[in-house]
Design a protein around this motif. Sequence first.
Motif, mmCIF file in Angstrom:
data_model
loop_
_atom_site.group_PDB
_atom_site.id
_atom_site.type_symbol
_atom_site.label_atom_id
_atom_site.label_comp_id
_atom_site.label_asym_id
_atom_site.label_seq_id
_atom_site.Cartn_x
_atom_site.Cartn_y
_atom_site.Cartn_z
ATOM 1 N N ASP A 15 -18.016 -19.019 -14.904
ATOM 2 C CA ASP A 15 -19.477 -18.900 -14.906
ATOM 3 C C ASP A 15 -19.936 -17.530 -14.406
ATOM 4 O O ASP A 15 -20.993 -17.049 -14.807
ATOM 5 C CB ASP A 15 -20.104 -19.996 -14.024
ATOM 6 C CG ASP A 15 -19.779 -21.383 -14.535
ATOM 7 O OD1 ASP A 15 -19.158 -21.483 -15.611
ATOM 8 O OD2 ASP A 15 -20.123 -22.357 -13.845
ATOM 9 N N VAL A 66 -16.081 -23.044 -20.849
ATOM 10 C CA VAL A 66 -14.892 -23.509 -20.119
ATOM 11 C C VAL A 66 -15.138 -24.845 -19.430
ATOM 12 O O VAL A 66 -14.399 -25.806 -19.621
ATOM 13 C CB VAL A 66 -14.412 -22.450 -19.102
ATOM 14 C CG1 VAL A 66 -13.282 -22.996 -18.244
ATOM 15 C CG2 VAL A 66 -13.966 -21.190 -19.834
ATOM 16 N N CYS A 67 -16.210 -24.936 -18.629
ATOM 17 C CA CYS A 67 -16.426 -26.162 -17.851
ATOM 18 C C CYS A 67 -17.575 -27.003 -18.397
ATOM 19 O O CYS A 67 -17.733 -28.159 -18.011
ATOM 20 C CB CYS A 67 -16.675 -25.839 -16.388
ATOM 21 S SG CYS A 67 -18.286 -25.101 -16.072
ATOM 22 N N CYS A 117 -21.529 -23.171 -20.335
ATOM 23 C CA CYS A 117 -20.244 -22.484 -20.173
ATOM 24 C C CYS A 117 -19.186 -23.116 -21.085
ATOM 25 O O CYS A 117 -18.981 -24.331 -21.034
ATOM 26 C CB CYS A 117 -19.793 -22.559 -18.724
ATOM 27 S SG CYS A 117 -18.070 -22.082 -18.468
ATOM 28 N N VAL A 167 -20.822 -26.574 -17.859
ATOM 29 C CA VAL A 167 -22.054 -26.611 -17.061
ATOM 30 C C VAL A 167 -23.146 -25.830 -17.791
ATOM 31 O O VAL A 167 -22.883 -24.788 -18.396
ATOM 32 C CB VAL A 167 -21.821 -26.045 -15.634
ATOM 33 C CG1 VAL A 167 -21.803 -24.518 -15.623
ATOM 34 C CG2 VAL A 167 -22.885 -26.549 -14.673
ATOM 35 N N GLY A 198 -20.188 -24.219 -12.059
ATOM 36 C CA GLY A 198 -19.207 -25.216 -12.497
ATOM 37 C C GLY A 198 -17.771 -24.752 -12.471
ATOM 38 O O GLY A 198 -16.860 -25.567 -12.301
ATOM 39 N N CYS A 199 -17.537 -23.450 -12.657
ATOM 40 C CA CYS A 199 -16.158 -22.959 -12.653
ATOM 41 C C CYS A 199 -16.163 -21.442 -12.474
ATOM 42 O O CYS A 199 -17.214 -20.803 -12.604
ATOM 43 C CB CYS A 199 -15.441 -23.354 -13.949
ATOM 44 S SG CYS A 199 -15.832 -22.282 -15.362
HETATM 45 ZN ZN LIG Z 1 -17.915 -22.828 -16.303
#
Ligand SMILES: [Zn+2]
Lengths: 193, 357
Positions: free
Chosen positions: A94, A75-76, A73, A78, A90-91
Amino acid sequence: MKCQKCEKPATFHITDLTVEPLLALHLCPDCAKQYLQPEQAALPAPTTSSVIDKQLKLEQTAEELKELDSKSCPVCGVTFFEFRQAGRLGCPHDYDYFQAELEPLLLNVHGNTKHVGKHPRRMPLEAEVTNAVIQERRELRDAVETEDYERASKIRDRIRTFETGARDGDRDFGDSGSRHAGGEDSGREEHTA
Amino acid sequence: MIIEDLTERIGEWLRGSGPESDIVMSSRIRLARNVADFPFIRRCSDIDRANLEATVRDSMKRHPRLAELDYVNVALLDPLDRQFLVERQLISRELSEAEGARSVAIEKEERLSVMINEEDHLRIQVMHSGFDLQSAWERINELDDQIESQVRYAYHQQFGYLTACPTNVGTGMRVSVLVHLPALVITQQIDKVFRSLQRINLVVRGLYGEGSQAMGDFYQVSNQITLGKTEEDLVRRVSEVVPVLINYERKAREYLINENQHDLFDQVSRAYGTLQNAQQISSEETMHLLSRVRMGVNLGLIGNVEIPTINKLFVHTQPAHLQKLTRSGTSNSQRNIERANYLQSHLRPRPDSSEHN
Ligand SMILES: [Zn+2]
Ligand SMILES: [Zn+2]
């Protein structure tokens, strides 16, 4: 007395209370065990990761799965592999980033892929904005770890600005216009659903 | 300190009142919620966790009603106090054993609690005595709106409330009833009943236990599906099955009375006698025997003890409660002696006293 299901002596006398009218049964130990615990005994609920694993192995070749596992991902950070192992995402992003992989899983678990229940009264924040803040938080951690305090304090300021704005923004869900309620929920109506 | 206040009292949900409370101990609903601008817990750094905990707590306190709750910093509690809150069902084992910043907001009457930094950022819970899911839903819906007026939730047009685990996404809602089913256990019908519940997507779990062995014949029945149904639907699905369970349990009790009343009376009386006279007793045996006595009282076989007393003893004889109440040591054997004393003091008839607590 003989067992009602075979020829052995009946030593168990069971009354089945889950049928109407009540059913009296006279069974041998083996048949009684069969009767009280047919099929498999109550299995513990499968863990999320085992459901995911089963699902994926049905649908993907080992090659495809390997490629999928390394997907991460933006953004995070994961990876799909981590999600598959832990059964936890993870966020919020996802759900968009892994949407194609998640939908069959959701269908399997819930028999559905679309929420129909309640929603927040305030318009949700733009995903683009909240994703950017989550990324800032990641950068903040890096800045603190590398002891770059100047950068850390700049990131903190940006996060704080966002947080203040998010708190005071109060558009109602589904409204196109904005409305001011003075930061309290005093202006909120009784029910929207 | 709030923990010390809680020790002597009993939670509202143990009151033993409310509809069908001889069989349905409590009705509970929990909502999983996450804050939109933080990663889910597993991807949170220590800084994130601390910020998240402080942000949620401060935000909640800005709401006049939520400001009235007691905020307990779980990270600062010693293991005994954390275990105490688990036994009280105010926090989960997961929150108790987690690391890093985490807390819980508790209502004085203990009907509601909000865990911060559990598997999801927020786990909101409402627990009412007896079979009363409808009022629990109304209460938690209101509470959720109050929190939402201060906290921006992660919400998705298609998937609803986003959760760390996809099995909770959508409504994020788990509706459950805690039922006491001793007669179905004695008549060996329990597995059969539960298999029929699993076929309609309901989950059954024993109280306190992780596995299949339920402590004191208490079982928790809850929905499995959280996505694609409205909250009212989910409440209805669990609500519909409760009268069926109650009916099975009542039939099993009737059957025990009609077919072998002497056996039943003997079992219940022996259980009561052991609890009144034991010199040392484990937590498991206590739960088992209290369960028999509870059924005996509800069937009118035992007269001089009240249901709220039995309910209270279920919780107060758990290790952390007992240790705090009797200031006993930490060794098992010591606690087993203290437990027997505690039970005696509550269950032995006192001459010329009709008072009970
Ligand atoms: Zn994420
Ligand atoms: Zn047989």
